[in-house]
Design a protein around this motif. Structure first.
Motif, PDB file in Angstrom:
ATOM      1  N   VAL A   1       0.852  -1.191   0.000  1.00  0.00           N
ATOM      2  CA  VAL A   1       0.000   0.000   0.000  1.00  0.00           C
ATOM      3  C   VAL A   1       0.890   1.243   0.000  1.00  0.00           C
ATOM      4  CG1 VAL A   1      -1.966  -1.071   1.146  1.00  0.00           C
ATOM      5  CG2 VAL A   1      -0.171  -0.026   2.529  1.00  0.00           C
ATOM      6  N   GLN A   2       0.373   2.295  -0.609  1.00  0.00           N
ATOM      7  CA  GLN A   2       1.073   3.587  -0.634  1.00  0.00           C
ATOM      8  C   GLN A   2       0.082   4.688  -0.305  1.00  0.00           C
ATOM      9  OE1 GLN A   2       4.048   4.983  -3.745  1.00  0.00           O
ATOM     10  NE2 GLN A   2       2.293   6.193  -4.385  1.00  0.00           N
ATOM     11  N   TYR A   3       0.506   5.652   0.535  1.00  0.00           N
ATOM     12  CA  TYR A   3      -0.358   6.770   0.907  1.00  0.00           C
ATOM     13  C   TYR A   3       0.421   8.069   0.758  1.00  0.00           C
ATOM     14  CZ  TYR A   3      -3.161   9.948   3.752  1.00  0.00           C
ATOM     15  OH  TYR A   3      -3.896  11.018   4.203  1.00  0.00           O
ATOM     16  N   THR A   4      -0.150   8.994  -0.006  1.00  0.00           N
ATOM     17  CA  THR A   4       0.404  10.334  -0.177  1.00  0.00           C
ATOM     18  C   THR A   4      -0.667  11.324   0.264  1.00  0.00           C
ATOM     19  OG1 THR A   4       1.583   9.513  -2.134  1.00  0.00           O
ATOM     20  CG2 THR A   4       1.572  11.897  -1.775  1.00  0.00           C
ATOM     21  N   PRO A   5      -0.510  11.987   1.414  1.00  0.00           N
ATOM     22  CA  PRO A   5      -1.582  12.829   1.955  1.00  0.00           C
ATOM     23  C   PRO A   5      -2.137  13.849   0.963  1.00  0.00           C
ATOM     24  CG  PRO A   5       0.134  12.538   3.593  1.00  0.00           C
ATOM     25  CD  PRO A   5       0.655  11.920   2.330  1.00  0.00           C
ATOM     26  N   ASN A   6      -1.271  14.608   0.292  1.00  0.00           N
ATOM     27  CA  ASN A   6      -1.726  15.583  -0.695  1.00  0.00           C
ATOM     28  C   ASN A   6      -0.576  15.918  -1.635  1.00  0.00           C
ATOM     29  OD1 ASN A   6      -2.824  17.614  -2.224  1.00  0.00           O
ATOM     30  ND2 ASN A   6      -3.360  18.944  -0.505  1.00  0.00           N
TER      31      ASN A   6
ATOM     32  N   ARG B   1       2.381  23.934   0.881  1.00  0.00           N
ATOM     33  CA  ARG B   1       2.856  24.431   2.162  1.00  0.00           C
ATOM     34  C   ARG B   1       3.602  23.363   2.953  1.00  0.00           C
ATOM     35  NH1 ARG B   1      -2.281  28.039   4.463  1.00  0.00           N
ATOM     36  NH2 ARG B   1      -2.342  29.531   2.720  1.00  0.00           N
ATOM     37  N   SER B   2       3.046  22.190   3.003  1.00  0.00           N
ATOM     38  CA  SER B   2       3.642  21.130   3.818  1.00  0.00           C
ATOM     39  C   SER B   2       4.357  20.113   2.931  1.00  0.00           C
ATOM     40  CB  SER B   2       2.566  20.424   4.647  1.00  0.00           C
ATOM     41  OG  SER B   2       3.124  19.319   5.335  1.00  0.00           O
ATOM     42  N   TYR B   3       5.682  20.027   3.102  1.00  0.00           N
ATOM     43  CA  TYR B   3       6.451  19.065   2.307  1.00  0.00           C
ATOM     44  C   TYR B   3       6.042  17.640   2.626  1.00  0.00           C
ATOM     45  CZ  TYR B   3      10.390  16.314   0.603  1.00  0.00           C
ATOM     46  OH  TYR B   3      11.163  15.367  -0.031  1.00  0.00           O
ATOM     47  N   PHE B   4       5.795  17.332   3.893  1.00  0.00           N
ATOM     48  CA  PHE B   4       5.536  15.956   4.300  1.00  0.00           C
ATOM     49  C   PHE B   4       4.189  15.437   3.790  1.00  0.00           C
ATOM     50  CE2 PHE B   4       8.704  17.417   7.367  1.00  0.00           C
ATOM     51  CZ  PHE B   4       9.628  16.382   7.260  1.00  0.00           C
ATOM     52  N   LYS B   5       3.305  16.338   3.376  1.00  0.00           N
ATOM     53  CA  LYS B   5       2.057  15.891   2.756  1.00  0.00           C
ATOM     54  C   LYS B   5       2.284  15.434   1.320  1.00  0.00           C
ATOM     55  CE  LYS B   5      -1.254  18.501   5.551  1.00  0.00           C
ATOM     56  NZ  LYS B   5      -2.365  19.498   5.534  1.00  0.00           N
ATOM     57  N   ARG B   6       3.412  15.813   0.747  1.00  0.00           N
ATOM     58  CA  ARG B   6       3.738  15.368  -0.614  1.00  0.00           C
ATOM     59  C   ARG B   6       4.628  14.127  -0.624  1.00  0.00           C
ATOM     60  NH1 ARG B   6       6.869  18.743  -3.249  1.00  0.00           N
ATOM     61  NH2 ARG B   6       7.341  20.238  -1.603  1.00  0.00           N
ATOM     62  N   VAL B   7       5.060  13.689   0.545  1.00  0.00           N
ATOM     63  CA  VAL B   7       5.858  12.470   0.659  1.00  0.00           C
ATOM     64  C   VAL B   7       4.959  11.253   0.517  1.00  0.00           C
ATOM     65  CG1 VAL B   7       7.290  11.089   2.218  1.00  0.00           C
ATOM     66  CG2 VAL B   7       7.599  13.575   2.103  1.00  0.00           C
ATOM     67  N   SER B   8       5.421  10.234  -0.207  1.00  0.00           N
ATOM     68  CA  SER B   8       4.685   8.967  -0.355  1.00  0.00           C
ATOM     69  C   SER B   8       5.192   7.975   0.686  1.00  0.00           C
ATOM     70  CB  SER B   8       4.868   8.398  -1.766  1.00  0.00           C
ATOM     71  OG  SER B   8       4.295   9.244  -2.733  1.00  0.00           O
ATOM     72  N   TYR B   9       4.271   7.434   1.482  1.00  0.00           N
ATOM     73  CA  TYR B   9       4.601   6.476   2.533  1.00  0.00           C
ATOM     74  C   TYR B   9       4.174   5.083   2.075  1.00  0.00           C
ATOM     75  CZ  TYR B   9       4.877  10.859   5.116  1.00  0.00           C
ATOM     76  OH  TYR B   9       5.187  12.139   5.514  1.00  0.00           O
ATOM     77  N   ARG B  10       5.083   4.118   2.155  1.00  0.00           N
ATOM     78  CA  ARG B  10       4.844   2.793   1.563  1.00  0.00           C
ATOM     79  C   ARG B  10       5.038   1.685   2.590  1.00  0.00           C
ATOM     80  NH1 ARG B  10       8.747   5.098  -3.065  1.00  0.00           N
ATOM     81  NH2 ARG B  10       7.168   6.320  -4.187  1.00  0.00           N
TER      82      ARG B  10
ATOM     83  N   VAL C   1       9.762   5.294   1.844  1.00  0.00           N
ATOM     84  CA  VAL C   1       9.198   6.593   1.492  1.00  0.00           C
ATOM     85  C   VAL C   1       9.711   7.024   0.134  1.00  0.00           C
ATOM     86  CG1 VAL C   1       8.889   7.408   3.865  1.00  0.00           C
ATOM     87  CG2 VAL C   1      11.088   7.773   2.724  1.00  0.00           C
ATOM     88  N   GLY C   2       8.899   7.841  -0.542  1.00  0.00           N
ATOM     89  CA  GLY C   2       9.309   8.523  -1.756  1.00  0.00           C
ATOM     90  C   GLY C   2       9.399  10.009  -1.453  1.00  0.00           C
ATOM     91  N   LEU C   3      10.593  10.585  -1.548  1.00  0.00           N
ATOM     92  CA  LEU C   3      10.833  11.978  -1.173  1.00  0.00           C
ATOM     93  C   LEU C   3      10.929  12.825  -2.439  1.00  0.00           C
ATOM     94  CD1 LEU C   3      13.586  11.251   1.513  1.00  0.00           C
ATOM     95  CD2 LEU C   3      11.131  11.602   1.901  1.00  0.00           C
TER      96      LEU C   3
END
Length: 426
Positions: free
Chosen positions: A329-334, A339-348, A374-376
């Motif tokens: 599964v992969q989740y990317t908040p937005n 504004r928020s860098y960590f919302k663009r990070v993909s968590y796997r 993670v995808g940074l």
């Protein structure tokens, strides 16, 4: 042009480094003594963090060579360059003995680019299998020991098989893509046995070296079907499958027997055996991914390959039918958040379980583990750093076998650029 020259130079340097590292010791597993060696999870940092799944992955900013049908997902004016490195640490246990080893190497280099709106291509190079082991034991035959003393046996292995591929995909009708990879497998597998007699005897130590040189081409085929649904087509379902065609890879073995301590003239025999082959059985994989916008993606797949009748230079080995299940599964908040860098990070996150192709002492060797990463992303770009971590266990302590507990880190860099745009000047 500067980007072109830079990437061309970097590709040449990394390809040379990968070719050299393929010949070095890149595993210490005693299980690599059998067949073509140890075959770990394939793929790059992106999909390895997802349990290694690949069949339903269709992302225009990734290189997914494990299903060549994915090449048509890329934007028609873009170019992707991907390379990565890998580090591994393994704790080995057998009975009351244990040992720890670690190693690292360049893991892959790959390019992907469009040819037309309905056609894409990719090329790359990565390890396929690795051989590396050191096994020591002492002869326990009482009659022989009483006559000349203990005899030591040292078994060492090194080398591996590298895969270089060139792939092409087309989209003949909307939402359906088919592709093919032509892979060139090359490398050498070296197995050495030293027989060491007590120094006070009249016997000379003996070394037997068997080197297997592999060079040949194989084909694999893939397909992906994409279906959108929901009120605004927010959901995307991708069904994917691949077939690695059954083939016999050309190989030749060279056998050398020598007295290792008598200098340059110690060779007893040198024999180049007739050209033969290594059987690569048909491999079938199928899976899916389901995603919501660009925020959530999940999927699973199954693959199987029957090695039970495969021949290694005309001889059967302790091989069986392999089966593997992967989920991720992969989740990317937005992805569009400014504004928020960590919302663009993909968590796997992912997991896998495999009944490997090895069957030893009536026990099929299992391999299972969990993955995360993670995808940074880079700012205002699809270029990204990708990190994946893998924690797993292979083998068993039953029947005096070896249990491996391992950790693997993959660091990948995916360079995404727009290259095929005509510049306009006023």
């Amino acid at each position: 042009m500067n980007s072109t020259r830079f990437l061309l130079t970097l590709t040449i340097l990394l390809t040379a480094s990968l070719a050299l590292s393929a010949q070095s010791l890149s595993t210490y597993s005693p299980y690599s003594r059998y067949g073509i060696g140890e075959v770990r999870n394939q793929g790059y940092a992106n999909n390895k963090a997802l349990g290694g799944m690949s069949q339903g992955l269709r992302n225009g900013a990734w290189v997914n060579y494990l299903n060549p049908a994915s090449y048509t997902a890329q934007d028609t004016m873009s170019f992707i360059f991907d390379f990565g490195i890998e580090g591994t640490g393994v704790d080995y246990k057998s009975g009351d003995q244990s040992n720890f080893n670690s190693h690292g190497n360049i893991q892959h280099i790959a390019l992907q680019f469009p040819i037309a709106k309905w056609m894409g291509a990719s090329a790359g190079i990565q390890p396929y299998s690795n051989v590396g082991y050191r096994i020591r034991h002492i002869e326990t035959n009482d009659t022989l020991l009483s006559a000349i003393g203990p005899i030591k046996y040292n078994h060492d292995g090194s080398g591996g098989i590298t895969q270089a591929y060139l792939g092409l995909a087309v989209e003949p009708i909307k939402n359906l893509s088919v592709g093919m990879n032509m892979s060139y497998f090359f490398g050498s597998l070296e197995h050495t046995t030293d027989v060491l007699f007590p120094t006070e005897t009249a016997y000379n130590d003996i070394r037997r070296v068997n080197s297997v040189v592999v060079r040949d081409i194989a084909l694999s085929f893939g397909a992906q079907y994409t279906q959108y649904f929901g009120e605004e087509n927010d959901f995307k379902l991708v069904l994917g499958a691949t077939l690695d065609n059954e083939t016999s890879i050309g190989a030749q073995s060279i056998s050398v027997v020598s007295y290792p301590h008598l200098g340059a003239s110690d060779t007893i025999s040198y024999e180049e055996n007739p050209k033969s082959s290594i059987d690569f059985p048909k491999n079938i994989s199928a899976g899916f991914s389901l995603s919501y916008k660009d925020r959530f993606m999940g999927g699973a797949e199954y693959s199987t390959q029957d090695w039970s009748n495969a021949k290694f230079l005309g001889v059967s080995d302790s091989l069986s039918k392999s089966e593997t299940v992967r989920v991720g599964v992969q989740y990317t908040p937005n992805p569009q958040d400014l504004r928020s860098y960590f919302k663009r990070v993909s968590y796997r996150l992912g997991a896998y379980h495999s009944n490997t192709y090895l069957e030893l002492r009536n026990k099929q060797i299992e391999d299972y583990g969990i993955t995360f990463g993670v995808g940074l992303p880079f700012r205002r770009s699809k270029t990204s750093f990708n990190l994946s971590f893998e924690l797993g266990r292979k083998g068993t302590l039953d029947n005096n076998l070896v249990q491996e507990t391992y950790g693997i880190v993959n660091i990948g860099f995916t360079f995404y650029d727009i290259w095929f745009v005509k510049r306009k000047f006023n």
